[in-house]
Scaffold this motif. Structure first.
Motif, PDB file in Angstrom:
ATOM      1  N   ASN A   1       0.808  -1.218   0.000  1.00 36.72           N
ATOM      2  CA  ASN A   1       0.000   0.000   0.000  1.00 36.72           C
ATOM      3  C   ASN A   1       0.844   1.272   0.000  1.00 36.72           C
ATOM      4  O   ASN A   1       0.292   2.381   0.096  1.00 36.72           O
ATOM      5  CB  ASN A   1      -0.925   0.008   1.228  1.00 36.72           C
ATOM      6  CG  ASN A   1      -1.993  -1.056   1.139  1.00 36.72           C
ATOM      7  OD1 ASN A   1      -2.562  -1.294   0.078  1.00 36.72           O
ATOM      8  ND2 ASN A   1      -2.267  -1.725   2.259  1.00 36.72           N
ATOM      9  N   ARG A   2       2.130   1.139  -0.112  1.00 43.47           N
ATOM     10  CA  ARG A   2       3.031   2.291  -0.062  1.00 43.47           C
ATOM     11  C   ARG A   2       2.761   3.240  -1.232  1.00 43.47           C
ATOM     12  O   ARG A   2       2.632   2.799  -2.379  1.00 43.47           O
ATOM     13  CB  ARG A   2       4.482   1.797  -0.126  1.00 43.47           C
ATOM     14  CG  ARG A   2       5.547   2.872  -0.040  1.00 43.47           C
ATOM     15  CD  ARG A   2       6.928   2.212  -0.045  1.00 43.47           C
ATOM     16  NE  ARG A   2       7.971   3.211  -0.075  1.00 43.47           N
ATOM     17  CZ  ARG A   2       8.474   3.749  -1.194  1.00 43.47           C
ATOM     18  NH1 ARG A   2       8.014   3.357  -2.370  1.00 43.47           N
ATOM     19  NH2 ARG A   2       9.418   4.670  -1.137  1.00 43.47           N
ATOM     20  N   PRO A   3       2.638   4.551  -0.967  1.00 43.20           N
ATOM     21  CA  PRO A   3       2.499   5.510  -2.063  1.00 43.20           C
ATOM     22  C   PRO A   3       3.648   5.352  -3.064  1.00 43.20           C
ATOM     23  O   PRO A   3       4.812   5.320  -2.678  1.00 43.20           O
ATOM     24  CB  PRO A   3       2.557   6.860  -1.358  1.00 43.20           C
ATOM     25  CG  PRO A   3       2.096   6.586   0.030  1.00 43.20           C
ATOM     26  CD  PRO A   3       2.618   5.212   0.353  1.00 43.20           C
ATOM     27  N   GLY A   4       3.315   5.219  -4.332  1.00 40.35           N
ATOM     28  CA  GLY A   4       4.344   4.981  -5.339  1.00 40.35           C
ATOM     29  C   GLY A   4       4.642   3.518  -5.559  1.00 40.35           C
ATOM     30  O   GLY A   4       5.397   3.162  -6.469  1.00 40.35           O
ATOM     31  N   GLY A   5       4.041   2.644  -4.749  1.00 40.79           N
ATOM     32  CA  GLY A   5       4.221   1.212  -4.938  1.00 40.79           C
ATOM     33  C   GLY A   5       5.406   0.654  -4.181  1.00 40.79           C
ATOM     34  O   GLY A   5       6.216   1.389  -3.607  1.00 40.79           O
ATOM     35  N   PRO A   6       5.546  -0.671  -4.155  1.00 40.75           N
ATOM     36  CA  PRO A   6       6.642  -1.311  -3.436  1.00 40.75           C
ATOM     37  C   PRO A   6       8.008  -0.926  -3.998  1.00 40.75           C
ATOM     38  O   PRO A   6       8.166  -0.695  -5.192  1.00 40.75           O
ATOM     39  CB  PRO A   6       6.379  -2.807  -3.643  1.00 40.75           C
ATOM     40  CG  PRO A   6       4.937  -2.901  -4.005  1.00 40.75           C
ATOM     41  CD  PRO A   6       4.627  -1.649  -4.763  1.00 40.75           C
ATOM     42  N   ARG A   7       8.992  -0.897  -3.116  1.00 39.69           N
ATOM     43  CA  ARG A   7      10.374  -0.610  -3.517  1.00 39.69           C
ATOM     44  C   ARG A   7      11.038  -1.877  -4.047  1.00 39.69           C
ATOM     45  O   ARG A   7      10.823  -2.959  -3.516  1.00 39.69           O
ATOM     46  CB  ARG A   7      11.163  -0.086  -2.317  1.00 39.69           C
ATOM     47  CG  ARG A   7      10.651   1.212  -1.715  1.00 39.69           C
ATOM     48  CD  ARG A   7      11.175   1.394  -0.296  1.00 39.69           C
ATOM     49  NE  ARG A   7      10.618   0.357   0.587  1.00 39.69           N
ATOM     50  CZ  ARG A   7      11.149   0.045   1.769  1.00 39.69           C
ATOM     51  NH1 ARG A   7      12.264   0.639   2.191  1.00 39.69           N
ATOM     52  NH2 ARG A   7      10.579  -0.892   2.511  1.00 39.69           N
TER      53      ARG A   7
END
Length: 268
Positions: free
Chosen positions: A26-32
């Motif tokens: 759910n991280r803004p910008g997607g997973p790292r």
């Protein structure tokens, strides 16, 4: 050892680890991350390694943080995010996978997919001494031994199968093929009764399959390699490459599936 009490503790640790995986999703910008490496994988395993070794101080085989192999009686086997590539491509269904082996035999397994396409958070677990598979706290009957390939049954395959639907339909017939991430979660869902078999056509290591293997044991299923032999983990080489293909689920279905010409997937 009180395996059932230990399972409760391990499930608690795995659910906490799953919170990290869900937050990354759910991280803004997607997973790292990119390819088959996500930054959260290391973060999850670092947390799990400490908490699991606090529960049972023994050998350890992890995908991201290295290994401790001393020929101890017990060994933790951990994949913090089975299905990383699919996870980074925005596909739901990757899973935290934790197994405990005793003398190289899986005796406890927990597979937790916090983000799924059809079930919500899904935690499937089992340990020696438990009278069936636990799914989100509910005890399920063990029934794989009675199942076989038939119309209306399902075989869980990798997401790549969607690229060759006609061939996968033929190879899984009369069952339907269902593409989904994570061999750990495929095997777990088979053990929980969602399908008759789950397969991987690429090499797998112990961290990919040991927890799912434990669940299949609890469901009276099997996990076979490309020769139709039961998968085992009796050496470091077998921990590293446990099988080049694997077929897990109902014994009769897996015996039939491993004999099919799966090499056609790669040559056609």
């Amino acid at each position: 050892m009180d395996y059932v009490h230990l399972l409760d503790q391990v499930v608690e640790k795995v659910l906490l680890a799953g919170n990290l995986l869900e937050a990354e999703w759910n991280r803004p910008g997607g997973p790292r991350g990119h390819g088959d490496k996500a930054e959260v994988d290391v973060e999850i395993e670092q947390q799990l390694r400490v908490s699991l070794l606090d529960l049972v101080d023994c050998d350890y085989w992890g995908e991201e943080t290295g290994r401790i192999l001393t020929s101890a009686e017990f060994c933790w086997v951990v994949d913090p995010n089975d299905g990383t590539s699919d996870f980074l491509q925005g596909r739901r269904g990757s899973a935290v996978s934790v197994a405990l082996m005793r003398n190289t035999v899986p005796v406890l397994g927990v597979v937790y997919a916090p983000v799924t396409s059809d079930r919500g958070p899904d935690c499937i677990s089992w340990t020696k001494g438990l009278g069936g598979i636990l799914r989100n706290g509910e005890l399920l009957p063990s029934r794989l031994i009675h199942l076989h390939l038939e119309a209306g049954s399902k075989v869980f395959v990798s997401t790549a199968a969607a690229n060759k639907p006609k061939l996968n339909s033929e190879l899984c017939a009369p069952a339907d093929f269902v593409p989904m991430p994570s061999i750990a979660y495929r095997l777990a869902r088979v053990a929980a009764g969602d399908a008759v078999a789950g397969i991987s056509l690429v090499p797998v290591s112990a961290h990919d399959i040991a927890a799912g293997h434990a669940l299949l044991i609890g469901a009276k299923g099997v996990l076979l390699d490309e020769r139709g032999e039961p998968i085992c983990y009796g050496s470091q080489a077998l921990l590293s490459t446990s099988a080049h293909r694997c077929f897990g689920g109902a014994p009769r279905a897996c015996q039939e599936l491993f004999r099919r010409k799966w090499e056609r997937i790669f040559t056609s």
